[in-house]
Design an enzyme around this catalytic site. Structure first.
Site, short mmCIF file in Angstrom:
data_model
loop_
_atom_site.label_atom_id
_atom_site.label_comp_id
_atom_site.label_asym_id
_atom_site.label_seq_id
_atom_site.Cartn_x
_atom_site.Cartn_y
_atom_site.Cartn_z
N GLU A 1 38.20 40.50 29.86
CA GLU A 1 38.59 40.65 31.27
C GLU A 1 37.84 41.81 31.91
O GLU A 1 37.72 42.88 31.31
CB GLU A 1 40.09 40.97 31.38
CG GLU A 1 40.99 39.87 30.89
CD GLU A 1 42.47 40.21 31.15
OE1 GLU A 1 43.28 39.29 31.00
OE2 GLU A 1 42.80 41.36 31.48
N ARG B 1 43.35 35.34 22.29
CA ARG B 1 44.04 34.05 22.18
C ARG B 1 43.39 33.03 23.10
O ARG B 1 42.56 33.36 23.94
CB ARG B 1 45.50 34.23 22.62
CG ARG B 1 45.58 34.75 24.06
CD ARG B 1 46.94 34.63 24.69
NE ARG B 1 46.86 34.86 26.12
CZ ARG B 1 46.81 36.05 26.71
NH1 ARG B 1 46.84 37.16 25.98
NH2 ARG B 1 46.71 36.15 28.02
C1 MV4 Z 1 43.25 48.33 37.03
C2 MV4 Z 1 43.23 48.11 38.42
C3 MV4 Z 1 42.42 48.94 39.17
N1 MV4 Z 1 41.71 49.93 38.60
N2 MV4 Z 1 42.52 49.32 36.50
C4 MV4 Z 1 46.63 45.08 36.03
C5 MV4 Z 1 47.00 44.49 34.72
C6 MV4 Z 1 46.25 45.20 33.68
N3 MV4 Z 1 45.62 44.25 32.83
C7 MV4 Z 1 45.25 46.04 34.39
N4 MV4 Z 1 45.49 45.90 35.80
C8 MV4 Z 1 44.75 46.58 36.71
N5 MV4 Z 1 44.00 47.57 36.21
C9 MV4 Z 1 41.79 50.09 37.28
N6 MV4 Z 1 41.09 51.08 36.73
C10 MV4 Z 1 43.98 47.07 38.95
C11 MV4 Z 1 44.76 46.31 38.10
C12 MV4 Z 1 45.53 45.28 38.73
C13 MV4 Z 1 45.24 43.93 38.49
C14 MV4 Z 1 44.27 43.52 37.61
C15 MV4 Z 1 44.01 42.18 37.40
C16 MV4 Z 1 44.75 41.23 38.07
C17 MV4 Z 1 45.72 41.61 38.92
C18 MV4 Z 1 45.99 42.97 39.16
C19 MV4 Z 1 46.99 43.31 40.06
C20 MV4 Z 1 47.26 44.63 40.27
C21 MV4 Z 1 46.53 45.62 39.61
#
Ligand code: MV4
Length: 458
Positions: A275, A292
């Site tokens: 991702e 997975r």
């Molecule tokens: C982030 C981000 C912005 N900046 N990291 C959300 C789930 C987790 N897998 C990591 N996530 C995020 N990490 C940084 N440095 C924003 C998110 C995030 C997000 C990421 C993917 C899909 C939807 C999201 C919704 C809100 C925040």
């Protein structure tokens, strides 16, 4: 090749795995909870074993029950599907000890990717771009403030054991940092039993772009392109598509070569997803790796023609990948809508008896579901009842196919998210491909033009 595979899952993914096994001439064993006695995965498996009461913790998450079912039926492999035990390094280890093949990566790789701070370090070393942040779990208030000051606000505090958005806090100024760290630690401890957190530069309104990879036990790794998964609400994906309108061929090749190097660096085997966050300028950063099969794997299958589940089974049996990277071709555009048994306005669960269930097929349409007319949706499990996946020559045709499929779907007895999908599919920003993880929040705040007098204009 395996003679018999036990499927440690339920619902549409259990059926999906049965399809692959049947096509490969492999016998199947279904396991089920007392709530799922009449499910299609039980009906279509060659054998079935009840593994406990309805609650997941007492059935689908019960490792001794799953292993016993495999031993009793003489299964030589277990496919965990997604959710439940699919990323359990423990199940993978117990399988090894019992001489049952776990259809997934090595337990050590599952464990590595489960620790997000460690995965970050290993990916950085393998040459994968990561966001500026702490090198590992943060060790105290002073150190946290120092790192955050270095990378600059806003920053995000994340649980090392996290993923899926739990134990995360965005921090916009130094005065908020120590409170955010404490609450994230408390949340992480409660949710995962591990309170460690790390800090990263926060990217505002990024896209979520993920790459599908396959690695065999002979050191070969290929990628199957990307999926754009930015349309999600509260970390639940609603719509996924491939390709992403944000990638040029050049960036796709660059990201593809990065994920292949990364997978090789950790000796990754079986199916996996890397991702990435993509910022509005098109720069990409590693976020996490999922060890997975994913819910949205069909969109990749539709554009590549590769059966990912069959590949997983062949890989676990020691066979080589059936295609080389140069033989992987990408054709047209695919979109998936997840249909949930939920109120489309409030997003509250809507379990119960489905009287009528009819989702039409047609050119370029694929339905993944274990629902049918006169089936009951149990309140014990995830609310996803179907995935509608379409393929078209281009994105415009794919959107048109999705719209007509959902418009002609009839699901009576429970509420579903189909009306919400239809509204998104008509949204100008969606149609223009202007997507980001902030899409749904913005979309839900827009004045409604459907259902009222203005609807005639749409
Ligand atoms: C982030 C981000 C912005 N900046 N990291 C959300 C789930 C987790 N897998 C990591 N996530 C995020 N990490 C940084 N440095 C924003 C998110 C995030 C997000 C990421 C993917 C899909 C939807 C999201 C919704 C809100 C925040």
């Amino acid at each position: 090749m395996f003679k018999k595979i036990l499927i440690a899952n339920r619902g549409e993914v259990a059926l999906r795995i049965i399809y692959a096994c049947r096509e490969l001439g492999i016998k199947t064993v279904a396991v089920y909870s007392e709530a799922d006695e009449n499910s299609l995965h039980v009906r279509f498996a060659d054998e079935d074993v009840c593994i406990g009461p309805p609650r997941s913790a007492d059935s689908y998450l019960n490792v001794p029950a799953v292993i016993s079912a495999a031993e009793i039926t003489g299964a030589d492999a277990i496919h965990p599907g997604y959710g439940f035990l699919s990323e359990s390094a423990y199940l993978a280890e117990v399988c090894e000890a019992c001489h049952i093949k776990f259809i997934g990566p090595d337990p050590n790789v599952i464990r590595l990717m489960g620790d997000k701070a460690r995965a970050r370090r290993v990916m950085k070393k393998a040459g994968v771009p990561i966001l500026p942040g702490s090198d590992g779990p943060i060790e105290g208030e002073e150190k946290a403030l120092k790192i955050a000051k270095e990378i600059g606000y806003p920053v995000i505090v994340k649980a090392t054991a996290g993923g899926g958005g739990r134990g995360m806090r965005v921090v916009r100024q130094a005065s908020e940092l120590s409170h955010a760290v404490k609450t994230a630690q408390r949340e992480a401890e409660a949710a995962f039993g591990v309170g460690d957190v790390y800090i990263e530069k926060y990217v505002e309104s990024p896209r979520h772009i993920e790459f599908q990879i396959l690695g065999d036990q002979h050191g070969n790794v290929i990628h199957l392109g990307e999926r754009e998964c930015s349309i999600q609400r509260r970390h639940q994906k609603l719509i996924e598509e491939s390709p992403s309108v944000a990638l040029t061929d050049k960036i796709r090749r660059r990201m593809g070569s990065v994920v292949i190097d990364a997978a090789k660096a950790v000796r990754y085997t079986n199916a996996g997803t890397f991702e990435f966050l993509m910022d509005p300028e098109g720069r990409f950063y590693f976020m996490e790796a999922n060890t997975r099969l994913q819910v949205e794997h069909p969109v990749t299958e539709m554009v590549t023609g590769i059966d990912i589940v069959k590949e997983q089974i062949r890989i676990a049996a020691g066979e080589r990948l059936s295609v080389k990277q140069s033989e992987v071709t990408f054709t047209g555009h695919s979109i998936e809508c997840r249909v949930n048994a939920e109120d489309p306005e409030m997003f509250t669960p809507s379990p119960g008896l489905i009287h009528v269930f009819s989702i039409p097929s047609g050119p370029g349409v694929r339905i993944e579901t274990s629902a049918h007319s006169d089936c009951t949706i149990s309140p014990y499990y995830d609310s996803m009842i179907a995935k509608v996946i379409v393929h078209g020559r281009d994105r415009t045709e794919a959107i048109a196919r999705m719209r007509r499929t959902l418009e002609m779907s009839v699901v009576e007895g429970i509420k579903t998210t189909i009306p919400l999908h239809l509204r998104i599919l008509k949204d100008p920003d969606f149609i223009a491909g202007k997507l980001s993880t902030a899409f749904m929040e913005q979309f839900l705040a827009k004045p409604r033009t459907t259902g009222g007098r203005l609807a005639e204009a749409v």
